[in-house]
Structures are given as C-alpha cells and as structure tokens.
Scaffold this active site. Structure first.
Site, PDB file in Angstrom:
ATOM      1  N   CYS A 135       3.324   1.829   2.798  1.00  0.00           N
ATOM      2  CA  CYS A 135       4.605   1.117   2.637  1.00  0.00           C
ATOM      3  C   CYS A 135       5.580   1.989   1.854  1.00  0.00           C
ATOM      4  CB  CYS A 135       4.398  -0.207   1.910  1.00  0.00           C
ATOM      5  SG  CYS A 135       3.241  -1.346   2.684  1.00  0.00           S
TER       6      CYS A 135
ATOM      7  N   ASP B 128       3.964  13.466 -35.428  1.00  0.00           N
ATOM      8  CA  ASP B 128       4.874  12.864 -36.390  1.00  0.00           C
ATOM      9  C   ASP B 128       4.058  12.455 -37.612  1.00  0.00           C
ATOM     10  OD1 ASP B 128       7.142  11.591 -37.494  1.00  0.00           O
ATOM     11  OD2 ASP B 128       6.434   9.667 -36.717  1.00  0.00           O
TER      12      ASP B 128
ATOM     13  N   CYS C  36       0.841  -1.190   0.000  1.00  0.00           N
ATOM     14  CA  CYS C  36       0.000   0.000   0.000  1.00  0.00           C
ATOM     15  C   CYS C  36       0.878   1.243   0.000  1.00  0.00           C
ATOM     16  CB  CYS C  36      -0.938   0.012   1.205  1.00  0.00           C
ATOM     17  SG  CYS C  36      -0.067   0.144   2.788  1.00  0.00           S
TER      18      CYS C  36
END
Length: 615
Positions: free
Chosen positions: A35, A458, A32
């Site tokens: 942590c 591009d 989590c």
C-alpha cells in the site's frame, strides 16, 4: 530518483527560485508495505511533487512539493487514484489526540471481537476436520470416509461461512478496493487464500465424486477460519502499536498550560490557552506554568526550564528576559508580553519535531517498500505457477494437491510483517526515547547510530539525578557544622526554591532540628536575610557578603574549590561574621559510572557536555 522519474515541473523549474513546501496527509485504508509503495508511486508521478514518504505506522504521508505547480487537492486526488482515502493531517492538540485514541480503541475492540469469534469457531472446526489426530475416529460416527463425517464436514462449511463474511469482511473490501484501481495488496492475498480454501472444501464435500478417489477429498475449512483469526489478531496488534506512536506527543502536549491569566481592559481574565493572542499581557503566579512564550515586562522570578534545557536548577528571570511556554514559575509573580502563541511556541516546535521524526522514513524502509511494491503480484504469479506444476506433474489427486499448494503460497506470503516491522520498531523506539527526554531528528539519525564512535552525554538529568542535593557543609573557625547547617536550613525552610529545599532536606537527613525564622526577606540576585532565634543570618553569594562588609577571605579558597567541582557554594554569615559555607549540586546517579564504563568497553569514546563553568 532518476532523471526520467523526476517530475516535469521540477525539471523545468529554476532550482534556486523554486521554493518548496511540505504538507502532511492522513491516509485511511493502508494495511501493508505494498500500500505504501503504491501511494508513494502515485504521489511522485504528480507534477510538482518533489518527494513523498508514506509511513504505515502513523498512517500519514509527508509530501514535499512546489506550491506554484501543485496544490493539496491534486495530491489528495493522487491518493484516491491509488485506491485510498486522504484527509488533512490533524493537528497535535490534546482533543485531537484523544479523538484519535478513541477511534483507535474502537477499531481495536472491533478487530478483537472478530478475532475471538473466528477463534471460537476455529477450535471445533480444527478438531472435527482431523478426527484421527484427536482420537475421534474410534467412534464410527467420525470414521474416515463415513457418510456421517461427510455431513459433519458439510456443516463445517456453513459454520465457517460467517467467519469469512463477518470476521474476514475487511479482507474482501480491501481486495475489492485494490482491484478497482487495478492493484493488489495484502488483503488480496488473504482474500484469495481463504476463499480458495473454502471453495475447494465446499466442492470436495458436496461433490466428492469429481475427484479421482473420494477418500482423498479432504476439506480445509479449518484453514479459512484459523487464518482469519490469526491475521485479524495481527491487525489488532498493529492498531495497538500505532497507538503507541502518539504517546510521546500526548505527554509533551500535557506539559502545556490549559488556561492563561490575561489582562484585558484593566481586568485579569482566565481564558483558554487557544484564546491568547500575540501582544497580550499575561500574569503568572508562583507554582503556575507559563502559558506561552514571551518577554517579562514587570516582576522577577525563578523558572524551572528543565523541560526545554534539561537544567535542573531554576533560572532567574527579570524584566526583559524571555520566558518559554510550559516552563514552571517557582518563586515570584511577574507579568509578560506574549510573543509566540499556538503553533509558534517552543513546545509546539518540539511536538512538531517529534511528529516529523516519527513520520520520517529510514533508508532501509525504502528498500522494504521497493520489495513490497512487487511482492504481491509476484506471490500471485508464483501461486499460479505452483498450481500449474502440481496439476501437471504432481501425485494424484492432482487437482486437490494443486489447489492446496496454491492456497498455501497465498496464505503464508502475506507481507504484513514486511511493512510493519521496521516502522513499528522505529515509532515505538522514538516514542520511548521522547518519554525519557531523548529526541531523534529523524529515522535516518536512528539508523546511523550503529556507526557511532563518540558518545556525547548531557550532564543534567543524564549523568546526574536532575535535582540539587546538599553535598558539603564547611564551618569557619569558631563555628560548628551542625550549627551552620541549622541556621541555613532555618533561613530557607519556607522557601520553595530548589536550592533552599536541598538545604532543608539535607538538614532533615542529618536529623537537625530547624527553628522558624522571622523578618525574612529575599535579596534578588544575591540571597536571603532572616532573623533566627535573635541572630541576623545572611545566606547567599559572595557579593551579598561584600555588600554587608563581611570578610570571607578564610572561606574563599573552599568556595572556589567547591565551584570547581561543579557545586554551587553559598556563604553563611551570623551577626555580621562569616560562619561557613553550604554547597549544593546535582549529584551523580549511582549507575552513571557503570553505564559510562560499559560504553567505553563497547569501544566508544565518551564525552560530557554541560552549561557549567569550565572549572
């Protein structure tokens, strides 16, 4: 980072002279955002560490540090102090990724087995916990307050115990690991919640007399079983989401050649790509992938470099030109000297950039991590406060309601989504982008995209199809279009060059029968020559025509116009006379115009960037 938080070694170092380095560590045991916050806090406290960014989804930490002050062993020890297991981040080799995928699949299956087990137990437990909701109370056996129902509920306690021990075992081990390091995490909340619900239920059904009124003593074994099933399912989905983060890297690595043909001691040897050394002389034949980066020493060819440049048309290469690993040799054979191998190649750099981008942390993630750092202890404090309030001012039976409220706070406050939502969406989004050829420099660039005002597209493969197609056939006076295209396709029918294939495909689409050529010869940098049904045919650029003294004045204006439209015009001469032009281009996708119009309607300016000539 404030001045008081800056590591001492960094404050004392001469900034211009201090050369920093970056290392990536894989970390086991994170579940989590709290942590993440704890590990980052422990790492940044380590003298010599400049910055640390922990990514929950990739389970890795990217640490910037001063090599003269701290080493990797010290950073690994900091991770252990936080209560987690560090290990060197694996490379990006295909075998490594396959092993990681195997481990993830094993973990996913294990969690799903626990989930199905908990779900199978949960279903009857929920039904028997609330017989009145499911119409079972019309049977005296399940009547509210009956002795038989008490024994049923006591049986539920035994049935749900394996769910807690086996199905929810990871929550207890995670909570114990955090407790040993005087911290709390998601597992702490879940372990407290399901344990409190089960213990309260056991007391309620074994010693109901301790409550003011036995009929209010309701068991909540269903809470323990259902929470274990749902949270375990969430953890399994988390593992699945983490697996998606390596898909883009796996596909990029799949572009690399597996073997290389090396000349050693005068002999050609097929060796694994890992055994190629800088300075080795390698041979590449038509249709093969270039194994590593290098410089051509003998021969010439056309290479498909679209995986690097996006350019669909092959690039002609000759002696002295650089070649890039993982590009595809289209026509001729050549030899080249390896200049970059292993992690130094262009493809390895692209893989590394994708990995670094996925491991990066968005600015908003740091806010989430700061919240998560205090989230778990805050939830525990709120649960205790809720218990105290309900115990003192709540309705009777006060103990039952107080316990239920405290357990509810613990269970609904699990910060799983808090820590997973942002990095998972980031990783999956960037992975999907990489699959489509869109690479993000980092998470900060992705977050900044919401402020975009100008979009630069591009051309090749984005606005266009990414492959050439026949667009125009122009016949000179005295010749017909069909005849011009027929001989052009005949000359090119045996060539693998994309421009040649575009002409042949265009002739086939127009249902033109193409004869077989003879006496075919390629003229490097100019075009081709062949005999078609007794006629000498030349196909190529204007210089090829000039070298054979063929007048092209009548066609030059059309050739310039076609070039100005971004097309590649090629002259055709039959028996020494200019016969016409064929033009090939990377055509525009049907949906490109609509997509660009939609971007403009969204208030964005749209521009195109291309390597074509200015016309």
């Amino acid at each position: 980072m404030s001045a008081t938080e800056t590591p001492a070694a960094l404050r004392e170092a001469d900034a211009p002279a201090a050369a920093s380095a970056t290392v990536r560590l894989a970390i086991d045991g994170m579940h989590c955002a709290s942590c993440v916050a704890r590990i980052e806090q422990e790492l940044t406290r380590t003298p010599g560490v400049i910055d640390a960014a922990v990514n929950l989804t990739t389970a890795e930490a990217s640490v910037s540090y001063l090599p003269q002050t701290v080493d990797v062993a010290c950073m690994e020890e900091a991770v252990r102090r936080a209560g987690y297991t560090p290990r060197p981040a694996p490379g990006a080799g295909e075998d490594v990724l396959e092993r990681q995928e195997h481990d993830r699949e094993h973990e996913y299956r294990a969690l799903m087995r626990k989930c199905w087990f908990a779900a199978a137990i949960s279903l009857p437990v929920v039904v028997l916990s609330y017989p009145d909701l499911f119409g079972l109370d019309r049977f005296s056996f399940f009547a509210k307050g009956s002795d038989s129902l008490w024994w049923v509920w006591r049986g539920l306690g035994l049935v749900t115990l394996p769910v807690l021990i086996w199905g929810g075992g990871q929550f207890y081990t995670g909570a114990w690991r955090a407790l040993r390091h005087r911290s709390a995490n998601m597992h702490t909340l879940i372990a407290l919640g399901i344990s409190a619900a089960w213990l309260y239920s056991t007391v309620a059904v074994v010693w109901p007399g301790i409550f003011p009124k036995a009929k209010f003593a309701q068991e909540y074994y269903d809470v323990s079983a259902v929470v274990v099933a749902l949270v375990t399912l969430g953890m399994a989905l988390e593992v699945k989401a983490k697996g998606r983060s390596s898909e883009a890297i796996r596909k990029l690595i799949g572009l690399q050649a597996k073997t290389a043909r090396v000349i050693r001691d005068g002999r050609e040897l097929d060796v694994a790509i890992e055994q190629v050394l800088v300075g080795d002389l390698l041979v590449v034949r038509p249709g093969e992938k270039v194994p590593v980066d290098g410089v051509i020493t003998q021969g010439e060819s056309s290479l498909d470099e679209s995986m690097v440049t996006g350019e669909s048309l092959p690039i002609d290469k000759t002696v002295g030109d650089e070649v890039i690993g993982a590009t595809i040799n289209k026509t001729g054979a050549f030899r080249f000297r390896a200049t970059k191998v292993g992690d130094d190649t262009a493809l390895a750099s692209i893989v590394r950039m994708v990995g670094d981008a996925q491991a990066s942390k968005l600015p908003i993630q740091r806010v989430v991590d700061q919240v998560a750092g205090i989230f778990v202890p805050a939830v525990i404090i709120i649960a205790i406060a809720a218990f105290v309030v309900w115990f003192n001012v709540g309705p009777t039976p006060v103990l039952a309601y107080a316990v239920i409220v405290a357990v509810t706070v613990l269970i609904i406050a699990c910060p799983c989504a808090l820590g997973l939502a942002t990095p998972t969406s980031l990783t999956v989004g960037m992975g999907k982008g990489a699959e489509q050829g869109v690479l993000f420099r980092g998470g900060d660039a992705l977050q900044a995209a919401r402020q975009l005002q100008v979009i630069v597209l591009d051309k090749t493969g984005t606005i266009t199809h990414g492959q050439p197609a026949l667009t125009d056939v122009i016949a000179a006076d005295g010749f017909e279009q069909a005849a011009v295209l027929r001989v052009a396709a005949a000359v090119e029918c045996d060539s693998e060059h994309p421009l040649a294939q575009a002409i042949v495909t265009g002739a086939a689409a127009r249902q033109i029968a193409v004869p077989q050529p003879s006496q075919f010869s390629a003229i490097p940098g100019h075009g081709v020559q062949a005999d078609v049904e007794g006629q000498t045919v030349l196909l190529g650029n204007r210089k090829l025509m000039a070298d054979h003294a063929i007048a092209t004045t009548a066609l030059d204006e059309d050739a310039q116009r076609l070039a100005g439209e971004g097309k590649t015009p090629m002259y055709i001469a039959i028996d020494g006379q200019a016969a016409g032009l064929v033009a090939v281009a990377d055509t525009i996708k049907p949906d490109s115009i609509a997509a660009i119009a939609r971007l403009r309607r969204a208030g964005l300016q749209v521009a195109m960037i291309t390597g074509d000539n200015e016309r």
